[in-house]
Design a protein around this motif. Structure first.
Motif, PDB file in Angstrom:
ATOM      1  N   GLN A 252      -1.033  18.879  -2.428  1.00  0.00           N
ATOM      2  CA  GLN A 252      -1.197  17.597  -3.128  1.00  0.00           C
ATOM      3  C   GLN A 252      -2.050  17.784  -4.380  1.00  0.00           C
ATOM      4  OE1 GLN A 252       0.063  14.708  -3.009  1.00  0.00           O
ATOM      5  NE2 GLN A 252       0.881  14.371  -0.942  1.00  0.00           N
ATOM      6  N   ALA A 253      -1.459  17.500  -5.528  1.00  0.00           N
ATOM      7  CA  ALA A 253      -2.188  17.611  -6.789  1.00  0.00           C
ATOM      8  C   ALA A 253      -3.295  16.561  -6.846  1.00  0.00           C
ATOM      9  CB  ALA A 253      -1.228  17.426  -7.963  1.00  0.00           C
ATOM     10  N   GLY A 254      -4.449  16.971  -7.283  1.00  0.00           N
ATOM     11  CA  GLY A 254      -5.555  16.039  -7.474  1.00  0.00           C
ATOM     12  C   GLY A 254      -6.397  15.787  -6.253  1.00  0.00           C
ATOM     13  N   LEU A 255      -6.086  16.444  -5.131  1.00  0.00           N
ATOM     14  CA  LEU A 255      -6.884  16.242  -3.915  1.00  0.00           C
ATOM     15  C   LEU A 255      -8.214  16.984  -4.046  1.00  0.00           C
ATOM     16  CD1 LEU A 255      -6.810  15.019  -0.984  1.00  0.00           C
ATOM     17  CD2 LEU A 255      -6.195  17.329  -0.240  1.00  0.00           C
ATOM     18  N   ILE A 256      -9.306  16.297  -3.716  1.00  0.00           N
ATOM     19  CA  ILE A 256     -10.641  16.905  -3.753  1.00  0.00           C
ATOM     20  C   ILE A 256     -11.152  16.964  -2.324  1.00  0.00           C
ATOM     21  CG2 ILE A 256     -12.979  16.723  -4.664  1.00  0.00           C
ATOM     22  CD1 ILE A 256     -11.545  14.813  -6.833  1.00  0.00           C
ATOM     23  N   ASN A 257     -11.360  18.164  -1.822  1.00  0.00           N
ATOM     24  CA  ASN A 257     -11.781  18.368  -0.431  1.00  0.00           C
ATOM     25  C   ASN A 257     -13.236  18.804  -0.391  1.00  0.00           C
ATOM     26  OD1 ASN A 257     -11.286  18.754   2.482  1.00  0.00           O
ATOM     27  ND2 ASN A 257     -11.658  20.906   1.997  1.00  0.00           N
ATOM     28  N   PHE A 258     -14.042  18.084   0.391  1.00  0.00           N
ATOM     29  CA  PHE A 258     -15.462  18.404   0.529  1.00  0.00           C
ATOM     30  C   PHE A 258     -15.651  19.222   1.804  1.00  0.00           C
ATOM     31  CE2 PHE A 258     -15.130  14.503  -1.951  1.00  0.00           C
ATOM     32  CZ  PHE A 258     -15.891  14.832  -3.070  1.00  0.00           C
ATOM     33  N   HIS A 259     -16.245  20.400   1.651  1.00  0.00           N
ATOM     34  CA  HIS A 259     -16.269  21.377   2.735  1.00  0.00           C
ATOM     35  C   HIS A 259     -17.462  21.260   3.668  1.00  0.00           C
ATOM     36  CE1 HIS A 259     -13.087  23.516   0.577  1.00  0.00           C
ATOM     37  NE2 HIS A 259     -13.817  23.419  -0.517  1.00  0.00           N
ATOM     38  N   ASN A 260     -18.523  20.607   3.241  1.00  0.00           N
ATOM     39  CA  ASN A 260     -19.789  20.654   3.976  1.00  0.00           C
ATOM     40  C   ASN A 260     -20.301  19.241   4.222  1.00  0.00           C
ATOM     41  OD1 ASN A 260     -22.132  21.518   5.163  1.00  0.00           O
ATOM     42  ND2 ASN A 260     -23.059  22.307   3.283  1.00  0.00           N
ATOM     43  N   VAL A 261     -19.711  18.579   5.224  1.00  0.00           N
ATOM     44  CA  VAL A 261     -20.017  17.171   5.489  1.00  0.00           C
ATOM     45  C   VAL A 261     -20.411  17.013   6.960  1.00  0.00           C
ATOM     46  CG1 VAL A 261     -19.151  14.806   5.431  1.00  0.00           C
ATOM     47  CG2 VAL A 261     -18.351  16.475   3.737  1.00  0.00           C
ATOM     48  N   SER A 262     -21.465  16.272   7.206  1.00  0.00           N
ATOM     49  CA  SER A 262     -21.921  16.034   8.571  1.00  0.00           C
ATOM     50  C   SER A 262     -21.802  14.557   8.916  1.00  0.00           C
ATOM     51  CB  SER A 262     -23.369  16.496   8.753  1.00  0.00           C
ATOM     52  OG  SER A 262     -24.222  15.839   7.838  1.00  0.00           O
ATOM     53  N   SER A 263     -21.628  14.286  10.198  1.00  0.00           N
ATOM     54  CA  SER A 263     -21.411  12.921  10.669  1.00  0.00           C
ATOM     55  C   SER A 263     -22.730  12.235  10.994  1.00  0.00           C
ATOM     56  CB  SER A 263     -20.522  12.934  11.918  1.00  0.00           C
ATOM     57  OG  SER A 263     -21.194  13.574  12.990  1.00  0.00           O
ATOM     58  N   CYS A 264     -22.654  10.928  11.138  1.00  0.00           N
ATOM     59  CA  CYS A 264     -23.833  10.149  11.515  1.00  0.00           C
ATOM     60  C   CYS A 264     -24.083  10.247  13.016  1.00  0.00           C
ATOM     61  CB  CYS A 264     -23.645   8.688  11.115  1.00  0.00           C
ATOM     62  SG  CYS A 264     -25.071   7.647  11.469  1.00  0.00           S
ATOM     63  N   ARG A 281     -28.569   7.978   8.322  1.00  0.00           N
ATOM     64  CA  ARG A 281     -28.578   8.350   9.735  1.00  0.00           C
ATOM     65  C   ARG A 281     -29.972   8.316  10.334  1.00  0.00           C
ATOM     66  NH1 ARG A 281     -29.393  12.015  13.431  1.00  0.00           N
ATOM     67  NH2 ARG A 281     -30.448  13.417  12.007  1.00  0.00           N
ATOM     68  N   ASP A 282     -30.975   8.798   9.604  1.00  0.00           N
ATOM     69  CA  ASP A 282     -32.333   8.847  10.145  1.00  0.00           C
ATOM     70  C   ASP A 282     -32.919   7.459  10.353  1.00  0.00           C
ATOM     71  OD1 ASP A 282     -32.252  11.580  10.149  1.00  0.00           O
ATOM     72  OD2 ASP A 282     -33.250  11.816   8.201  1.00  0.00           O
ATOM     73  N   ASP A 283     -32.355   6.459   9.682  1.00  0.00           N
ATOM     74  CA  ASP A 283     -32.885   5.097   9.778  1.00  0.00           C
ATOM     75  C   ASP A 283     -31.964   4.181  10.566  1.00  0.00           C
ATOM     76  OD1 ASP A 283     -34.871   3.178   9.160  1.00  0.00           O
ATOM     77  OD2 ASP A 283     -33.634   2.365   7.546  1.00  0.00           O
ATOM     78  N   TYR A 284     -30.807   4.697  10.988  1.00  0.00           N
ATOM     79  CA  TYR A 284     -29.798   3.862  11.635  1.00  0.00           C
ATOM     80  C   TYR A 284     -30.133   3.604  13.099  1.00  0.00           C
ATOM     81  CZ  TYR A 284     -25.511   2.634  14.065  1.00  0.00           C
ATOM     82  OH  TYR A 284     -24.583   2.028  14.882  1.00  0.00           O
ATOM     83  N   THR A 285     -29.914   2.375  13.530  1.00  0.00           N
ATOM     84  CA  THR A 285     -29.840   2.032  14.949  1.00  0.00           C
ATOM     85  C   THR A 285     -28.706   1.030  15.107  1.00  0.00           C
ATOM     86  OG1 THR A 285     -31.332   0.112  14.838  1.00  0.00           O
ATOM     87  CG2 THR A 285     -32.351   2.279  15.227  1.00  0.00           C
ATOM     88  N   GLY A 286     -28.168   0.954  16.304  1.00  0.00           N
ATOM     89  CA  GLY A 286     -27.102  -0.001  16.550  1.00  0.00           C
ATOM     90  C   GLY A 286     -27.556  -1.431  16.341  1.00  0.00           C
ATOM     91  N   ASP A 287     -28.831  -1.711  16.686  1.00  0.00           N
ATOM     92  CA  ASP A 287     -29.367  -3.065  16.504  1.00  0.00           C
ATOM     93  C   ASP A 287     -29.376  -3.457  15.030  1.00  0.00           C
ATOM     94  OD1 ASP A 287     -29.782  -3.067  19.188  1.00  0.00           O
ATOM     95  OD2 ASP A 287     -31.936  -2.670  19.074  1.00  0.00           O
ATOM     96  N   LYS A 288     -29.817  -2.537  14.185  1.00  0.00           N
ATOM     97  CA  LYS A 288     -29.881  -2.840  12.753  1.00  0.00           C
ATOM     98  C   LYS A 288     -28.490  -3.100  12.186  1.00  0.00           C
ATOM     99  CE  LYS A 288     -34.049  -0.178  11.578  1.00  0.00           C
ATOM    100  NZ  LYS A 288     -34.555   0.976  10.778  1.00  0.00           N
ATOM    101  N   ALA A 289     -27.539  -2.258  12.559  1.00  0.00           N
ATOM    102  CA  ALA A 289     -26.181  -2.420  12.029  1.00  0.00           C
ATOM    103  C   ALA A 289     -25.560  -3.727  12.503  1.00  0.00           C
ATOM    104  CB  ALA A 289     -25.314  -1.240  12.453  1.00  0.00           C
ATOM    105  N   ALA A 290     -25.817  -4.093  13.760  1.00  0.00           N
ATOM    106  CA  ALA A 290     -25.222  -5.314  14.303  1.00  0.00           C
ATOM    107  C   ALA A 290     -25.845  -6.574  13.724  1.00  0.00           C
ATOM    108  CB  ALA A 290     -25.363  -5.320  15.824  1.00  0.00           C
TER     109      ALA A 290
END
Length: 533
Positions: A252-264, A281-290
């Protein structure tokens, strides 16, 4: 005698994963370590005995023990079979999973384990005749039992402290493996978060508006955000994997793939709310998001029409205030579904028409079924059964690791097809006068037997890289790049930099030139690659 015997049974029969990790943490099975193993066993039995003594009353002790045996046997099966641990996130997964996902985890081996370690001991307990002393004497006996047990535990801990302290400190996963205490602390943690969720949702980004790049009379835009499921980056050939799992995307022309990504997080119930919340991630809690609006709300405030299309088990609260379509339920005669579920290509159904008929700028989220296990072979049509032989059972111990990986790789191959087809649809929409873009990332990764771990959901602090390292890629049409002055060469040059789910919220706002006080350019992956910067 009943509580002492039950405690010994729980410690010995329900804790294979705990003892396996404990032996490794203390230097492995050696004759010189025998006093440590025996002492730790006695200490745990006495600790459990002290706790059970507190509920050792007529009409109470039997139901408590039966519940512990049944729940503990099920927990023991999943820990032994898949290498998972029991924490609050895992309990959340249990409560929030759908019936189809739950069914895939059932097996005859689970029935055998629960029967042997749960049902049969429960029947024995139920039929066991018990004699209780008079109330006053019984209370004194219970008090004495608790005191003596705890004093003995304290003495053993003092004697073994030199060996136990480093092992417990360096192997924090031990507390998630000790059954049944792990179930109690995990359930308590989940319910505490659940009940603490406020009813009032705080607004976020109500000042959001279009930036200077939104010229009057400009073409409409459509941005597709694809949320992958259980895809780990190391099995994408775009990231150097030996198997060609991305033949279409690599072309696919124009696709930009990021190789070094970590999840929350390491589970959908954590990662999906986290990535859309705007919290790092360091500040996330389920309560805050909800308790607060998220990215989709900010986009609505900025005037976008937002739609969530789901082929999974829901959006975990992130799409509660936008349009929602559930495409996961099979319908008779649909070639994109089987009897149990639908394939991810169904998320693209009617997408060209929706884009063509839209009156406003669109942001569409496609939530995939992706590579959700353990039934990886069910995640793709037969035409994508390229790698083999394939494991076709959810009892992974019956399969070789190579066949498990082959089934997983086929699911990645199908994801490659779905993403490539999404890009083709967006490229066609550009020819019809719409500026388009796609952003893809997975919610978390997957363990496929590394360190004898399978599936996902490990506590983040002890989770392996396989569960945290996720794919992420971006495709921008020519018109989209030109309008928002994005430099593809600059973005490609950043593909090896370290990013995470923390960047998604601000990168979406940045690439769409949304102006709001909650936007942080330092976390925007595209900010440095706009031409004025």
């Amino acid at each position: 005698m009943l509580t002492l015997g039950a405690s010994a049974f729980l410690v010995l029969a329900h804790n294979q994963s705990f003892w396996k990790t404990f032996l490794s943490a203390t230097g492995g099975m050696r004759l010189g370590n025998l006093p440590v193993y025996v002492g730790a066993f006695i200490a745990l039995v006495l600790l459990f005995n002290a706790i059970l003594t507190l509920v050792n009353f007529r009409f109470v002790i039997k139901p408590v023990l039966i519940a512990l045996f049944l729940a503990g046997s099920a927990a023991s099966y999943f820990m032994n079979e898949y290498g998972v641990v029991i924490d609050a996130s895992m309990v959340q997964n249990v409560f929030e999973t759908d019936s189809k996902e739950a069914h895939e985890l059932l097996s005859w081996k689970m029935v055998q384990t629960v029967t042997l370690l749960g049902v049969l001991p429960s029947l024995l307990i139920w039929r066991l005749p018990l004699r209780f002393p008079p109330v006053q004497r019984g209370l004194l006996l219970k008090l004495g039992t608790v005191i003596v047990s705890l004093l003995a535990v304290a003495a053993l801990l003092i004697l073994l402290f030199k060996t136990l302290a480093p092992a417990v400190r360096e192997h924090r996963e031990l507390r998630f493996l000790l059954t049944p205490t792990n179930m109690f602390q995990a359930t308590h943690g989940y319910l505490k978060r659940k009940w603490a969720t406020p009813l009032v949702i705080a607004p976020l980004g109500t000042d959001a508006g279009r930036g200077a790049k939104w010229l009057p009379g400009a073409r409409r835009t459509v941005t597709v955000i694809v949320v992958g499921e259980t895809a780990r980056s190391m099995n994408f050939s775009l990231n150097g994997y030996a198997r060609q799992t991305n033949p279409l995307l690599s072309a696919q022309a124009g696709l930009i793939n990021f190789h070094n990504v970590s999840s929350c997080g390491t589970a959908t119930a954590v990662s999906v709310p986290c990535v859309f919340s705007g919290y790092e991630r360091d500040d996330y809690t389920g309560d805050k998001a909800a308790s607060r609006e998220g990215l989709l709300d900010v986009l609505k405030h900025a005037g976008f029409d937002v739609l969530w299309r789901d082929n999974n088990s829901g959006c975990k609260g992130t799409c509660d205030r936008v349009r929602y379509e559930d495409l996961s339920q099979p319908t008779a005669g649909d070639p994109l579904c089987n009897a149990e579920e639908c394939y991810d290509e169904r998320l693209l159904r009617d997408l060209p028409r929706m884009i063509r008929d839209a009156k406003k700028d669109l942001v569409i989220v496609l939530h995939q079924k992706g590579s959700h296990g353990p039934a990886y072979w069910k995640r793709y049509p037969a035409a994508f059964n390229k790698f083999g032989p394939v494991c076709q059972t959810n009892e992974l111990e019956q399969c070789s690791r190579e066949s498990i990986i082959a089934a997983y790789d086929n699911s990645i191959l199908y994801t490659d097809y779905v993403l490539s087809k999404t890009i083709d649809l967006l490229r066609a929409a550009e020819r019809d006068g719409v500026d388009t873009a796609m952003l893809y990332f997975s919610d978390h990764g997957e363990s496929l037997g590394e360190k004898n771990m399978y599936l996902h959901g490990a506590p983040y602090i002890i989770s392996p890289a396989e569960q945290r390292s996720v794919p992420m890629m971006m495709w921008l049409s020519d018109g989209f790049r030109t309008r928002f002055r994005l430099d593809s060469s600059c973005l490609a040059a950043r593909s090896d930099q370290e990013f995470s789910h923390d960047n998604v919220f601000h990168s979406v706002l940045g690439m769409l030139n949304v102006s709001t006080a909650v936007y942080n350019p330092k976390l925007d992956m595209v900010h440095a690659c706009t031409r004025e910067n």
